[in-house]
Design a protein around this motif. Structure first.
Motif, PDB file in Angstrom:
ATOM      1  N   GLN A   1       0.838  -1.199   0.000  1.00  0.00           N
ATOM      2  CA  GLN A   1       0.000   0.000   0.000  1.00  0.00           C
ATOM      3  C   GLN A   1       0.876   1.252   0.000  1.00  0.00           C
ATOM      4  OE1 GLN A   1      -2.845   0.010   3.112  1.00  0.00           O
ATOM      5  NE2 GLN A   1      -3.770   1.934   2.546  1.00  0.00           N
ATOM      6  N   LEU A   2       0.525   2.242  -0.816  1.00  0.00           N
ATOM      7  CA  LEU A   2       1.282   3.481  -0.909  1.00  0.00           C
ATOM      8  C   LEU A   2       0.603   4.585  -0.122  1.00  0.00           C
ATOM      9  CD1 LEU A   2       2.109   3.419  -4.725  1.00  0.00           C
ATOM     10  CD2 LEU A   2       3.569   2.686  -2.836  1.00  0.00           C
ATOM     11  N   PHE A   3       1.402   5.524   0.374  1.00  0.00           N
ATOM     12  CA  PHE A   3       0.865   6.640   1.142  1.00  0.00           C
ATOM     13  C   PHE A   3       1.363   7.951   0.549  1.00  0.00           C
ATOM     14  CE2 PHE A   3      -1.073   4.191   4.420  1.00  0.00           C
ATOM     15  CZ  PHE A   3      -0.345   2.999   4.412  1.00  0.00           C
ATOM     16  N   LEU A   4       0.501   8.951   0.514  1.00  0.00           N
ATOM     17  CA  LEU A   4       0.827  10.240  -0.073  1.00  0.00           C
ATOM     18  C   LEU A   4       1.754  11.021   0.842  1.00  0.00           C
ATOM     19  CD1 LEU A   4      -2.743  11.229  -1.306  1.00  0.00           C
ATOM     20  CD2 LEU A   4      -0.855  10.339  -2.686  1.00  0.00           C
ATOM     21  N   PRO A   5       2.611  11.881   0.249  1.00  0.00           N
ATOM     22  CA  PRO A   5       3.481  12.730   1.084  1.00  0.00           C
ATOM     23  C   PRO A   5       2.647  13.551   2.060  1.00  0.00           C
ATOM     24  CG  PRO A   5       4.115  12.848  -1.231  1.00  0.00           C
ATOM     25  CD  PRO A   5       2.812  12.092  -1.174  1.00  0.00           C
ATOM     26  N   GLY A   6       3.152  13.658   3.276  1.00  0.00           N
ATOM     27  CA  GLY A   6       2.430  14.414   4.289  1.00  0.00           C
ATOM     28  C   GLY A   6       1.489  13.561   5.120  1.00  0.00           C
ATOM     29  N   PHE A   7       1.260  12.319   4.683  1.00  0.00           N
ATOM     30  CA  PHE A   7       0.415  11.410   5.447  1.00  0.00           C
ATOM     31  C   PHE A   7       1.301  10.343   6.080  1.00  0.00           C
ATOM     32  CE2 PHE A   7      -2.496  13.338   2.506  1.00  0.00           C
ATOM     33  CZ  PHE A   7      -3.693  13.431   3.208  1.00  0.00           C
ATOM     34  N   GLU A   8       1.075  10.117   7.355  1.00  0.00           N
ATOM     35  CA  GLU A   8       1.896   9.146   8.063  1.00  0.00           C
ATOM     36  C   GLU A   8       1.467   7.725   7.706  1.00  0.00           C
ATOM     37  OE1 GLU A   8       1.766   9.756  12.210  1.00  0.00           O
ATOM     38  OE2 GLU A   8       2.700  11.737  12.152  1.00  0.00           O
ATOM     39  N   ALA A   9       2.464   6.856   7.600  1.00  0.00           N
ATOM     40  CA  ALA A   9       2.163   5.443   7.417  1.00  0.00           C
ATOM     41  C   ALA A   9       1.518   4.916   8.699  1.00  0.00           C
ATOM     42  CB  ALA A   9       3.442   4.669   7.111  1.00  0.00           C
ATOM     43  N   PRO A  10       0.666   3.907   8.592  1.00  0.00           N
ATOM     44  CA  PRO A  10       0.038   3.370   9.805  1.00  0.00           C
ATOM     45  C   PRO A  10       1.087   2.773  10.723  1.00  0.00           C
ATOM     46  CG  PRO A  10      -0.334   1.907   7.944  1.00  0.00           C
ATOM     47  CD  PRO A  10       0.267   3.160   7.392  1.00  0.00           C
ATOM     48  N   PRO A  11       0.903   2.849  12.021  1.00  0.00           N
ATOM     49  CA  PRO A  11       1.878   2.290  12.957  1.00  0.00           C
ATOM     50  C   PRO A  11       1.987   0.780  12.797  1.00  0.00           C
ATOM     51  CG  PRO A  11      -0.149   2.883  14.099  1.00  0.00           C
ATOM     52  CD  PRO A  11      -0.275   3.429  12.712  1.00  0.00           C
ATOM     53  N   GLN A  12       3.181   0.285  13.004  1.00  0.00           N
ATOM     54  CA  GLN A  12       3.406  -1.153  12.895  1.00  0.00           C
ATOM     55  C   GLN A  12       2.878  -1.859  14.143  1.00  0.00           C
ATOM     56  OE1 GLN A  12       4.839  -2.901  10.201  1.00  0.00           O
ATOM     57  NE2 GLN A  12       4.366  -0.936   9.286  1.00  0.00           N
ATOM     58  N   PRO A  13       2.237  -3.020  13.957  1.00  0.00           N
ATOM     59  CA  PRO A  13       1.738  -3.759  15.121  1.00  0.00           C
ATOM     60  C   PRO A  13       2.883  -4.206  16.019  1.00  0.00           C
ATOM     61  CG  PRO A  13       1.603  -5.098  13.143  1.00  0.00           C
ATOM     62  CD  PRO A  13       1.951  -3.720  12.694  1.00  0.00           C
ATOM     63  N   THR A  14       2.593  -4.316  17.287  1.00  0.00           N
ATOM     64  CA  THR A  14       3.605  -4.690  18.273  1.00  0.00           C
ATOM     65  C   THR A  14       3.284  -6.003  18.975  1.00  0.00           C
ATOM     66  OG1 THR A  14       2.403  -3.373  19.922  1.00  0.00           O
ATOM     67  CG2 THR A  14       4.224  -2.287  18.762  1.00  0.00           C
ATOM     68  N   ASP A  15       2.047  -6.443  18.861  1.00  0.00           N
ATOM     69  CA  ASP A  15       1.603  -7.595  19.637  1.00  0.00           C
ATOM     70  C   ASP A  15       0.725  -8.505  18.776  1.00  0.00           C
ATOM     71  OD1 ASP A  15       2.160  -6.727  22.755  1.00  0.00           O
ATOM     72  OD2 ASP A  15       1.699  -5.026  21.462  1.00  0.00           O
ATOM     73  N   ARG A  16       0.865  -9.803  18.994  1.00  0.00           N
ATOM     74  CA  ARG A  16       0.069 -10.797  18.261  1.00  0.00           C
ATOM     75  C   ARG A  16      -0.544 -11.773  19.258  1.00  0.00           C
ATOM     76  NH1 ARG A  16       3.276 -13.290  13.554  1.00  0.00           N
ATOM     77  NH2 ARG A  16       2.496 -11.359  12.601  1.00  0.00           N
ATOM     78  N   LEU A  17      -1.761 -12.201  18.964  1.00  0.00           N
ATOM     79  CA  LEU A  17      -2.428 -13.215  19.775  1.00  0.00           C
ATOM     80  C   LEU A  17      -2.727 -14.432  18.915  1.00  0.00           C
ATOM     81  CD1 LEU A  17      -5.089 -11.248  21.892  1.00  0.00           C
ATOM     82  CD2 LEU A  17      -3.099 -12.485  22.761  1.00  0.00           C
ATOM     83  N   PHE A  18      -2.467 -15.611  19.460  1.00  0.00           N
ATOM     84  CA  PHE A  18      -2.839 -16.826  18.742  1.00  0.00           C
ATOM     85  C   PHE A  18      -2.972 -17.995  19.718  1.00  0.00           C
ATOM     86  CE2 PHE A  18       1.800 -16.677  18.611  1.00  0.00           C
ATOM     87  CZ  PHE A  18       2.200 -17.975  18.895  1.00  0.00           C
ATOM     88  N   PHE A  19      -3.774 -18.971  19.303  1.00  0.00           N
ATOM     89  CA  PHE A  19      -3.864 -20.235  20.030  1.00  0.00           C
ATOM     90  C   PHE A  19      -2.905 -21.225  19.404  1.00  0.00           C
ATOM     91  CE2 PHE A  19      -8.093 -18.732  21.452  1.00  0.00           C
ATOM     92  CZ  PHE A  19      -7.987 -19.041  22.803  1.00  0.00           C
ATOM     93  N   ALA A  20      -2.330 -22.101  20.224  1.00  0.00           N
ATOM     94  CA  ALA A  20      -1.340 -23.038  19.711  1.00  0.00           C
ATOM     95  C   ALA A  20      -1.331 -24.333  20.506  1.00  0.00           C
ATOM     96  CB  ALA A  20       0.053 -22.407  19.752  1.00  0.00           C
ATOM     97  N   ILE A  21      -0.763 -25.344  19.869  1.00  0.00           N
ATOM     98  CA  ILE A  21      -0.371 -26.587  20.528  1.00  0.00           C
ATOM     99  C   ILE A  21       1.152 -26.553  20.625  1.00  0.00           C
ATOM    100  CG2 ILE A  21      -0.238 -29.095  20.296  1.00  0.00           C
ATOM    101  CD1 ILE A  21      -3.045 -28.236  20.877  1.00  0.00           C
ATOM    102  N   VAL A  22       1.679 -26.871  21.792  1.00  0.00           N
ATOM    103  CA  VAL A  22       3.130 -26.848  22.011  1.00  0.00           C
ATOM    104  C   VAL A  22       3.635 -28.285  22.094  1.00  0.00           C
ATOM    105  CG1 VAL A  22       4.957 -26.125  23.596  1.00  0.00           C
ATOM    106  CG2 VAL A  22       2.973 -24.639  23.211  1.00  0.00           C
ATOM    107  N   PRO A  23       4.723 -28.603  21.386  1.00  0.00           N
ATOM    108  CA  PRO A  23       5.216 -29.981  21.436  1.00  0.00           C
ATOM    109  C   PRO A  23       5.712 -30.372  22.823  1.00  0.00           C
ATOM    110  CG  PRO A  23       6.768 -28.553  20.279  1.00  0.00           C
ATOM    111  CD  PRO A  23       5.525 -27.751  20.497  1.00  0.00           C
ATOM    112  N   ALA A  24       5.537 -31.650  23.153  1.00  0.00           N
ATOM    113  CA  ALA A  24       6.105 -32.180  24.387  1.00  0.00           C
ATOM    114  C   ALA A  24       7.627 -32.046  24.337  1.00  0.00           C
ATOM    115  CB  ALA A  24       5.700 -33.647  24.540  1.00  0.00           C
ATOM    116  N   PRO A  25       8.284 -32.010  25.500  1.00  0.00           N
ATOM    117  CA  PRO A  25       9.743 -31.785  25.519  1.00  0.00           C
ATOM    118  C   PRO A  25      10.535 -32.746  24.637  1.00  0.00           C
ATOM    119  CG  PRO A  25       8.855 -31.537  27.725  1.00  0.00           C
ATOM    120  CD  PRO A  25       7.725 -32.024  26.868  1.00  0.00           C
ATOM    121  N   ASP A  26      10.207 -34.046  24.668  1.00  0.00           N
ATOM    122  CA  ASP A  26      10.968 -34.984  23.840  1.00  0.00           C
ATOM    123  C   ASP A  26      10.710 -34.747  22.357  1.00  0.00           C
ATOM    124  OD1 ASP A  26       8.338 -35.842  24.110  1.00  0.00           O
ATOM    125  OD2 ASP A  26       8.858 -37.973  24.062  1.00  0.00           O
TER     126      ASP A  26
END
Length: 199
Positions: free
Chosen positions: A10-35
Motif C-alpha cells: 500500500q502506498l501513502f501520499l506525502p504528508g500522510f503518516e504510514a500506519p503504525p506497525q503492530p507490536t503484539d500478536r495473539l494466537f492459540f497453539a499446541i506446544v510440542p512435548a519436551p521430547d
C-alpha cells in the motif's frame, strides 16, 4: 486497542503518516512435548546440513503449531484476550495424537521462506480440533476461521527453497492448548493461559 490491518504494497501520499506497525500478536497453539521438541531440533539440524539453509533457528521454547491467529495489534488488547479465553473455556475435547512426517519450504514469498514440518493422516485429529476451536472463536466475534488451514511447525526462515522430503515421524500426544501473546520483533512468546484436554 485497535486491530491492525496491513495492506501489502500500500502506498501513502506525502504528508500522510504510514500506519503504525503492530507490536503484539495473539494466537492459540499446541506446544510440542519436551521430547518431541528435542526431536524437532535434531531434525532441523539434519535439514540444515542436507540443504545448506542458514536461517536463524526458532528457539526451542517458541516451537509450536498455530491453531488460530487472532490478530496483530498495537498493545495487548484486553477485550480480545477476554473473548478468546471465553471461547477456549467452552471447548470440550480429549487429548489427541499429533504426527509430522514431512518437511518442506512454503512457497509464498521469494525471501525468508518458512521451512516447516508437515503431516498427513497423523494431523487429522488436530485439524478437527482446530475446526472446533474456530467455531467457538467465531461465536466470540473473531470472524470465520481460515478455510485453508495447514497444520505445521515452523523451524526457521531462509531464502533457499527446500523441496518436500519425507522424514522420520515426530509425534506426541497433545494434552493442552495455549493462548500465546507474541511480542513482535522481540522473539518472545508469553503463554497467557492454558487449557487441559481431558475426556
Amino acid at each position: 486497542m485497535k486491530r491492525i490491518h496491513h495492506v501489502p504494497g500500500q502506498l501513502f501520499l506525502p504528508g500522510f503518516e504510514a500506519p503504525p506497525q503492530p507490536t503484539d500478536r495473539l494466537f492459540f497453539a499446541i506446544v510440542p512435548a519436551p521430547d518431541a521438541a528435542a526431536a524437532i531440533v535434531r531434525q532441523r539440524g539434519l535439514l540444515r546440513d542436507e540443504f545448506g539453509v542458514t536461517g536463524k533457528p526458532i528457539g526451542i521454547a517458541r516451537l509450536h503449531v498455530t491453531l488460530s491467529h487472532l490478530g496483530d495489534y498495537l498493545g495487548l488488547p484486553q477485550g480480545a484476550v477476554k473473548a478468546a479465553m471465553t471461547a477456549a473455556d467452552s471447548i470440550r475435547a480429549g487429548p489427541f495424537d499429533v504426527a509430522f512426517d514431512r518437511a518442506a519450504s512454503f512457497h509464498g514469498r521469494p525471501r525468508k521462506r518458512p521451512l516447516v514440518l508437515l503431516g498427513g493422516d497423523g494431523l487429522a485429529a488436530l485439524a478437527k480440533f482446530q475446526e472446533t476451536l474456530g467455531r467457538a472463536l467465531e461465536k466470540a466475534g473473531f470472524g470465520k476461521a481460515n478455510p485453508h488451514y495447514t497444520p505445521h511447525v515452523t523451524l526457521l526462515y531462509d531464502n533457499r527453497l527446500v523441496p518436500a522430503k519425507v522424514i522420520e515421524t515426530i509425534g506426541w500426544t497433545a494434552h493442552e492448548f495455549v493462548l500465546v501473546h507474541s511480542l513482535l520483533g522481540q522473539t518472545r512468546h508469553i503463554q497467557l493461559a492454558r487449557w487441559a484436554l481431558s475426556s
